[in-house]
Design a protein around this motif. Structure first.
Motif, PDB file in Angstrom:
ATOM      1  N   MET A   1       0.853  -1.171   0.000  1.00 51.97           N
ATOM      2  CA  MET A   1       0.000   0.000   0.000  1.00 51.97           C
ATOM      3  C   MET A   1       0.898   1.232   0.000  1.00 51.97           C
ATOM      4  O   MET A   1       1.890   1.292   0.686  1.00 51.97           O
ATOM      5  CB  MET A   1      -0.881  -0.056   1.257  1.00 51.97           C
ATOM      6  CG  MET A   1      -1.663   1.196   1.495  1.00 51.97           C
ATOM      7  SD  MET A   1      -2.755   0.985   2.900  1.00 51.97           S
ATOM      8  CE  MET A   1      -4.233   0.702   2.013  1.00 51.97           C
ATOM      9  N   SER A   2       0.548   2.232  -0.778  1.00 53.62           N
ATOM     10  CA  SER A   2       1.372   3.429  -0.799  1.00 53.62           C
ATOM     11  C   SER A   2       0.503   4.672  -0.797  1.00 53.62           C
ATOM     12  O   SER A   2      -0.670   4.628  -1.090  1.00 53.62           O
ATOM     13  CB  SER A   2       2.305   3.416  -2.002  1.00 53.62           C
ATOM     14  OG  SER A   2       1.543   3.454  -3.188  1.00 53.62           O
ATOM     15  N   SER A   3       1.125   5.772  -0.502  1.00 57.41           N
ATOM     16  CA  SER A   3       0.467   7.066  -0.456  1.00 57.41           C
ATOM     17  C   SER A   3       1.209   7.998  -1.398  1.00 57.41           C
ATOM     18  O   SER A   3       2.416   8.090  -1.357  1.00 57.41           O
ATOM     19  CB  SER A   3       0.497   7.598   0.979  1.00 57.41           C
ATOM     20  OG  SER A   3       0.076   8.931   1.013  1.00 57.41           O
ATOM     21  N   ASP A   4       0.494   8.697  -2.259  1.00 57.06           N
ATOM     22  CA  ASP A   4       1.104   9.543  -3.266  1.00 57.06           C
ATOM     23  C   ASP A   4       2.117  10.548  -2.755  1.00 57.06           C
ATOM     24  O   ASP A   4       3.226  10.604  -3.261  1.00 57.06           O
ATOM     25  CB  ASP A   4       0.007  10.280  -4.030  1.00 57.06           C
ATOM     26  CG  ASP A   4      -0.060   9.835  -5.473  1.00 57.06           C
ATOM     27  OD1 ASP A   4      -1.121  10.025  -6.057  1.00 57.06           O
ATOM     28  OD2 ASP A   4       0.941   9.330  -5.988  1.00 57.06           O
ATOM     29  N   PRO A   5       1.777  11.371  -1.746  1.00 57.23           N
ATOM     30  CA  PRO A   5       2.686  12.464  -1.407  1.00 57.23           C
ATOM     31  C   PRO A   5       4.099  12.022  -1.029  1.00 57.23           C
ATOM     32  O   PRO A   5       5.056  12.674  -1.388  1.00 57.23           O
ATOM     33  CB  PRO A   5       2.020  13.167  -0.229  1.00 57.23           C
ATOM     34  CG  PRO A   5       0.639  12.611  -0.134  1.00 57.23           C
ATOM     35  CD  PRO A   5       0.611  11.338  -0.910  1.00 57.23           C
ATOM     36  N   THR A   6       4.250  10.948  -0.312  1.00 58.32           N
ATOM     37  CA  THR A   6       5.581  10.608   0.175  1.00 58.32           C
ATOM     38  C   THR A   6       5.964   9.160  -0.097  1.00 58.32           C
ATOM     39  O   THR A   6       6.980   8.710   0.389  1.00 58.32           O
ATOM     40  CB  THR A   6       5.665  10.848   1.695  1.00 58.32           C
ATOM     41  OG1 THR A   6       4.610  10.124   2.324  1.00 58.32           O
ATOM     42  CG2 THR A   6       5.572  12.315   2.035  1.00 58.32           C
ATOM     43  N   GLU A   7       5.168   8.455  -0.872  1.00 55.08           N
ATOM     44  CA  GLU A   7       5.433   7.047  -1.135  1.00 55.08           C
ATOM     45  C   GLU A   7       5.760   6.275   0.139  1.00 55.08           C
ATOM     46  O   GLU A   7       6.923   6.051   0.471  1.00 55.08           O
ATOM     47  CB  GLU A   7       6.538   6.873  -2.183  1.00 55.08           C
ATOM     48  CG  GLU A   7       6.071   7.133  -3.589  1.00 55.08           C
ATOM     49  CD  GLU A   7       4.914   6.246  -4.036  1.00 55.08           C
ATOM     50  OE1 GLU A   7       4.966   5.020  -3.822  1.00 55.08           O
ATOM     51  OE2 GLU A   7       3.942   6.785  -4.591  1.00 55.08           O
ATOM     52  N   LEU A 109      -3.310   6.334   6.896  1.00 54.39           N
ATOM     53  CA  LEU A 109      -2.863   5.198   6.086  1.00 54.39           C
ATOM     54  C   LEU A 109      -2.745   3.932   6.932  1.00 54.39           C
ATOM     55  O   LEU A 109      -3.203   2.853   6.534  1.00 54.39           O
ATOM     56  CB  LEU A 109      -1.513   5.554   5.457  1.00 54.39           C
ATOM     57  CG  LEU A 109      -0.995   4.709   4.318  1.00 54.39           C
ATOM     58  CD1 LEU A 109      -1.907   4.814   3.104  1.00 54.39           C
ATOM     59  CD2 LEU A 109       0.415   5.157   3.951  1.00 54.39           C
ATOM     60  N   LEU A 110      -2.153   4.063   8.118  1.00 54.80           N
ATOM     61  CA  LEU A 110      -1.986   2.907   8.998  1.00 54.80           C
ATOM     62  C   LEU A 110      -3.330   2.355   9.472  1.00 54.80           C
ATOM     63  O   LEU A 110      -3.563   1.144   9.429  1.00 54.80           O
ATOM     64  CB  LEU A 110      -1.129   3.284  10.208  1.00 54.80           C
ATOM     65  CG  LEU A 110       0.368   3.315   9.979  1.00 54.80           C
ATOM     66  CD1 LEU A 110       1.069   4.065  11.107  1.00 54.80           C
ATOM     67  CD2 LEU A 110       0.922   1.902   9.837  1.00 54.80           C
ATOM     68  N   TYR A 111      -4.215   3.241   9.957  1.00 57.06           N
ATOM     69  CA  TYR A 111      -5.505   2.749  10.458  1.00 57.06           C
ATOM     70  C   TYR A 111      -6.343   2.150   9.331  1.00 57.06           C
ATOM     71  O   TYR A 111      -7.016   1.145   9.519  1.00 57.06           O
ATOM     72  CB  TYR A 111      -6.254   3.863  11.182  1.00 57.06           C
ATOM     73  CG  TYR A 111      -6.246   3.727  12.692  1.00 57.06           C
ATOM     74  CD1 TYR A 111      -5.498   2.759  13.337  1.00 57.06           C
ATOM     75  CD2 TYR A 111      -7.011   4.584  13.473  1.00 57.06           C
ATOM     76  CE1 TYR A 111      -5.499   2.651  14.714  1.00 57.06           C
ATOM     77  CE2 TYR A 111      -7.020   4.479  14.856  1.00 57.06           C
ATOM     78  CZ  TYR A 111      -6.264   3.504  15.469  1.00 57.06           C
ATOM     79  OH  TYR A 111      -6.276   3.385  16.836  1.00 57.06           O
ATOM     80  N   LYS A 112      -6.306   2.736   8.146  1.00 54.65           N
ATOM     81  CA  LYS A 112      -7.044   2.168   7.012  1.00 54.65           C
ATOM     82  C   LYS A 112      -6.569   0.740   6.751  1.00 54.65           C
ATOM     83  O   LYS A 112      -7.376  -0.182   6.612  1.00 54.65           O
ATOM     84  CB  LYS A 112      -6.842   3.038   5.768  1.00 54.65           C
ATOM     85  CG  LYS A 112      -7.603   2.572   4.553  1.00 54.65           C
ATOM     86  CD  LYS A 112      -7.393   3.552   3.397  1.00 54.65           C
ATOM     87  CE  LYS A 112      -8.208   3.201   2.179  1.00 54.65           C
ATOM     88  NZ  LYS A 112      -7.861   1.953   1.532  1.00 54.65           N
ATOM     89  N   ALA A 113      -5.265   0.539   6.716  1.00 56.60           N
ATOM     90  CA  ALA A 113      -4.707  -0.800   6.479  1.00 56.60           C
ATOM     91  C   ALA A 113      -5.063  -1.750   7.623  1.00 56.60           C
ATOM     92  O   ALA A 113      -5.397  -2.920   7.387  1.00 56.60           O
ATOM     93  CB  ALA A 113      -3.192  -0.714   6.302  1.00 56.60           C
ATOM     94  N   GLU A 116      -8.795  -2.709   7.416  1.00 58.69           N
ATOM     95  CA  GLU A 116      -8.982  -3.609   6.269  1.00 58.69           C
ATOM     96  C   GLU A 116      -8.481  -5.008   6.607  1.00 58.69           C
ATOM     97  O   GLU A 116      -9.131  -6.004   6.289  1.00 58.69           O
ATOM     98  CB  GLU A 116      -8.266  -3.067   5.039  1.00 58.69           C
ATOM     99  CG  GLU A 116      -8.960  -1.892   4.403  1.00 58.69           C
ATOM    100  CD  GLU A 116      -8.161  -1.263   3.260  1.00 58.69           C
ATOM    101  OE1 GLU A 116      -7.040  -1.760   2.938  1.00 58.69           O
ATOM    102  OE2 GLU A 116      -8.645  -0.264   2.705  1.00 58.69           O
ATOM    103  N   ALA A 117      -7.339  -5.104   7.266  1.00 62.75           N
ATOM    104  CA  ALA A 117      -6.772  -6.410   7.630  1.00 62.75           C
ATOM    105  C   ALA A 117      -7.648  -7.146   8.636  1.00 62.75           C
ATOM    106  O   ALA A 117      -7.739  -8.372   8.610  1.00 62.75           O
ATOM    107  CB  ALA A 117      -5.363  -6.227   8.192  1.00 62.75           C
ATOM    108  N   LEU A 118      -8.303  -6.395   9.508  1.00 61.50           N
ATOM    109  CA  LEU A 118      -9.131  -7.016  10.556  1.00 61.50           C
ATOM    110  C   LEU A 118     -10.549  -7.333  10.095  1.00 61.50           C
ATOM    111  O   LEU A 118     -11.297  -7.998  10.815  1.00 61.50           O
ATOM    112  CB  LEU A 118      -9.192  -6.100  11.781  1.00 61.50           C
ATOM    113  CG  LEU A 118      -7.877  -5.870  12.509  1.00 61.50           C
ATOM    114  CD1 LEU A 118      -8.073  -4.882  13.656  1.00 61.50           C
ATOM    115  CD2 LEU A 118      -7.284  -7.182  13.005  1.00 61.50           C
TER     116      LEU A 118
END
Length: 172
Positions: A1-7, A109-113, A116-118
């Motif tokens: 999973m990545s985020s555009d602004p800072t990869e 980003l962390l909480y979204k992942a 989703e995992a849970l």
């Protein structure tokens, strides 16, 4: 999973992350009341914590890492809410960011992942305790559907003063 602004890459935490995760956590132990631990840990002392979060199941550890380096920007966990069997469908979630990572969307980003995992786990509720004051954490938790359910007043003593902890919950 990545985020555009800072990869940024989010992945399960591994034993290779133990020193960096311990250093990150120890910052909060030494400098803040965000955690009520009062003495820094060695990586060996933190190893049981790391190993209690396998790659699958309800108790996870995910780390955010700069995609082009090994720099850990933060981590999130889901852990047992309490140790009695009737609580098995509840987890307590936590999130810690490196100080330089604040305000970059890494917590989101962390909480979204994590959630989703849970999603496929046999979980009913997630809980989060937030030492007060911490508006940034309260806003992050609200974005993920957590609602304030109560506050323990002056429940912890650190740095020669008492601190409140606000408790939040969300359905899974």
């Amino acid at each position: 999973m990545s985020s555009d602004p800072t990869e940024v890459q989010v992945r399960p935490g591994t034993e290779g992350d133990l020193t960096a995760l311990t250093d990150l956590y120890n910052h909060y132990v030494r400098e803040t009341a965000i955690t009520f631990d009062t003495a820094p840990f060695t990586p060996e002392e933190r190893r049981p914590w790391l190993l209690s979060h396998p790659e699958d199941g309800p108790y996870r550890l995910l780390v955010a890492q700069e995609a082009e380096s090994t720099t850990i920007l933060g981590y999130t966990t889901s852990s047992p809410f309490r140790w009695k069997t009737a609580y098995d469908t509840s987890v307590e979630t936590t999130i810690y960011l490196a100080p330089e990572a604040a305000g970059r969307g890494i917590g989101t980003l962390l909480y979204k992942a994590l959630f989703e995992a849970l999603a496929g786990e046999d979980l009913h509720r997630a809980y989060a305790g937030i030492a007060q004051p911490n508006e940034a954490s309260a806003r992050l938790h609200a974005r993920f559907g957590f609602q304030h359910v109560g506050t323990y007043r002056e429940v912890g003593r650190k740095f020669d003063r008492y601190w409140d902890v606000a408790w939040y919950e969300r359905p899974m």
